[in-house]
Design an enzyme around this catalytic site. Structure first.
Site, PDB file in Angstrom:
ATOM      1  N   ASP A   1      35.426  42.299  41.151  1.00 21.96           N
ATOM      2  CA  ASP A   1      36.709  41.596  41.274  1.00 21.96           C
ATOM      3  C   ASP A   1      36.952  41.133  42.706  1.00 21.96           C
ATOM      4  OD1 ASP A   1      39.426  40.765  40.313  1.00 21.96           O
ATOM      5  OD2 ASP A   1      39.986  42.193  41.880  1.00 21.96           O
TER       6      ASP A   1
ATOM      7  N   HIS B   1      52.324  48.356  38.734  1.00 28.02           N
ATOM      8  CA  HIS B   1      51.674  47.264  39.454  1.00 28.02           C
ATOM      9  C   HIS B   1      52.572  46.044  39.405  1.00 28.02           C
ATOM     10  CE1 HIS B   1      48.266  44.970  40.996  1.00 28.02           C
ATOM     11  NE2 HIS B   1      48.671  43.996  40.205  1.00 28.02           N
TER      12      HIS B   1
ATOM     13  N   LYS C   1      41.265  46.710  37.497  1.00 28.03           N
ATOM     14  CA  LYS C   1      41.578  47.656  38.582  1.00 28.03           C
ATOM     15  C   LYS C   1      42.483  48.782  38.088  1.00 28.03           C
ATOM     16  CE  LYS C   1      42.636  44.010  40.938  1.00 28.03           C
ATOM     17  NZ  LYS C   1      42.975  42.911  41.830  1.00 28.03           N
TER      18      LYS C   1
ATOM     19  N   SER D   1      41.402  40.551  36.036  1.00 26.20           N
ATOM     20  CA  SER D   1      41.351  41.029  37.422  1.00 26.20           C
ATOM     21  C   SER D   1      42.312  42.213  37.601  1.00 26.20           C
ATOM     22  CB  SER D   1      41.722  39.862  38.349  1.00 26.20           C
ATOM     23  OG  SER D   1      42.033  40.311  39.639  1.00 26.20           O
TER      24      SER D   1
ATOM     25  N   ARG E   1      37.481  32.691  43.480  1.00 26.11           N
ATOM     26  CA  ARG E   1      38.523  31.933  42.766  1.00 26.11           C
ATOM     27  C   ARG E   1      39.505  31.316  43.758  1.00 26.11           C
ATOM     28  NH1 ARG E   1      40.985  36.406  39.544  1.00 26.11           N
ATOM     29  NH2 ARG E   1      42.565  34.872  39.030  1.00 26.11           N
TER      30      ARG E   1
HETATM   31  N1  URA Z   1      46.455  39.817  41.357  1.00 24.22           N
HETATM   32  C1  URA Z   1      45.191  40.239  41.107  1.00 24.22           C
HETATM   33  O1  URA Z   1      44.850  41.387  41.374  1.00 24.22           O
HETATM   34  N2  URA Z   1      44.328  39.368  40.551  1.00 24.22           N
HETATM   35  C2  URA Z   1      44.653  38.101  40.239  1.00 24.22           C
HETATM   36  O2  URA Z   1      43.822  37.370  39.729  1.00 24.22           O
HETATM   37  C3  URA Z   1      45.977  37.670  40.519  1.00 24.22           C
HETATM   38  C4  URA Z   1      46.851  38.565  41.063  1.00 24.22           C
END
Ligand code: URA
Length: 432
Positions: free
Chosen positions: A163, A84, A189, A185, A170
């Protein structure tokens, strides 16, 4: 019934919330029992007061509980690896890393997102391949990883739904840049998507969420801590995002660059990052390779051409045409030339990302469509010596007018100097 104002007040005053309280807050939010305005106030309190390690873990666990989870390990009977990136300009790393990992015989499964603002999204890049299908059911994802060795697909609506809402909230309440909120966050995932081991590429610099190495280290520490608590091995790379990654910025252009890299003809900074990320993934996999052996394996796979074959297998499996000739091309290609001789002291990634966005390569709002053909190829990058009038960049545009506007924005991204700048490696640090 939780009393949300009391929880907000306690966090606002620097107190700690219990795991049960955070769970009730998140589940209540996901069920529409807690309104956006209370969550917004909570996020602002977290922004100023932070969360303890235990609170960050409890929040992440609660977010995961709001949706489905995928158990790839049981479904495939193998250790599965994932990577990621926190997002940057020209970041097509997963599209090159996945096929190399698959060519080495390690299952690679990744759920990705779309781009917003000046950073692109892996799904948008993949959709520049004619026929490529980003929506896969969980069963299709598992079957494809088993048969073709890898898959990159869109995260379904039910993967950490809290999320999705929280991130949008946010975004409009100035609470994105909170380290525990970013860490929870991202890791919610990753954990829900089911990989056993994860390489996280934390981008550092002006084109990234994390502007300084210290902040990036702190975020990486939080994510590694969460990974450990959830039993996932997590390695963090801290990588430079002061200039675009590689040369290509824009969807189809980035696919071409990823394919060139699989042929071992990629730009040096991008090729180095791909090799490092892949070697780390292989070292975490059930092949049990040491990092140096993993690097040698990557070099072999690139030299033999099996990474390109793995790419073609993957794209076919997902309905796409892997032939580079099938990728869309922009009708106008304009060269930006150097106004003076000298060294490139800086190539600021933010204006390059914005110029690509304005050409149509990205979206300003969630509902914008993307022009897959347009974008920028940075022919000269930081440290390169250029002569006056030498091409600095190619602008791939829909119209002459759009190309001209992009040229002006791009010109401002290049900073010249009489002396070469200090070298800055692409991989700034590895936390393993
Ligand atoms: N990427 C994400 O998935 N969440 C965040 O809060 C910031 C970057």
């Amino acid at each position: 019934m939780i009393r949300v104002p009391e929880l907000i007040e306690r966090k606002r005053d620097g107190g700690e919330l219990s795991a049960d309280e955070l769970r009730a807050l998140m589940l209540g939010y996901a069920r529409d029992e807690v309104p956006d305005y209370q969550l917004a106030a909570f996020c602002m309190a977290v922004f100023f007061r932070g969360l303890s390690g235990a609170e960050t873990y409890a929040l992440t666990e609660a977010m995961i509980e709001t949706g489905e989870t995928i158990d790839l390990h049981s479904a495939l009977g193998r250790k599965v690896v994932d990577k990621h990136s926190t997002g940057g300009v020209g970041d097509k790393t997963s599209i090159a890393v996945g096929p190399i990992v698959a060519a080495c015989g390690v299952p690679f499964a990744k759920l990705s997102g779309r781009g917003l603002g000046h950073t692109g999204g892996t799904l948008d890049k993949l959709e520049s391949i004619p026929g490529f299908r980003v929506e896969l059911s969980t069963d299709e994802l598992v079957a494809q990883v088993r048969d073709a060795g890898m898959a990159i697909a869109g995260a379904g609506a039910n993967l950490v739904p809290a999320d999705k809402r929280l991130y949008a909230l946010r975004d409009v309440t100035a609470t994105v840049d909170s380290l525990p909120l970013i860490a929870s966050s991202i890791m919610s995932k990753k954990v829900a998507a089911g990989a056993d081991a994860i390489v996280l590429d934390v981008k550092v610099g002006e084109g990234a969420f994390m502007k300084t190495l210290d902040d990036a280290r702190a975020l990486a520490g939080l994510m590694r801590d969460l990974g450990a608590r959830f039993g996932r091995e997590t390695v963090c790379l801290l990588t430079d995002m002061d200039q675009p990654l590689g040369r290509a910025v824009g969807n189809a252009l980035e696919i071409r660059e990823a394919i060139a890299t699989l042929r071992d003809e990629g730009p040096p900074d991008f090729a180095e990052l791909v090799e490092t990320a892949t070697a780390r993934l292989l070292a975490l996999s059930d092949l049990g390779l040491a990092e140096t052996d993993a690097r040698a394996r990557v070099r072999d796979v690139l030299a033999e051409g099996s990474a390109v074959s793995a790419f073609e297998r993957w794209i076919h499996a997902q309905g796409g045409d892997p032939d580079e000739g099938a990728l869309p091309e922009a009708p106008v290609v304009h060269e930006l030339r150097s106004p003076e001789p000298g060294y490139i002291a800086e190539l600021h990634s933010l204006p390059v990302g914005l110029a690509a966005l304005h050409l149509g390569a990205g979206r300003r709002t969630k509902d914008d469509s993307v022009d897959h053909a347009v974008g920028i190829v940075c022919l000269a990058k930081r440290g390169d010596r250029v002569e006056q009038d030498q091409p600095l960049a190619e602008i791939h545009a829909r119209t002459d007018e759009a190309a001209q506007e992009a040229a002006e924005e791009l010109q401002a991204a290049y900073v010249f100097a009489g002396e070469p700048p200090a070298e800055r490696p692409i991989v700034l640090d590895v936390l393993a």
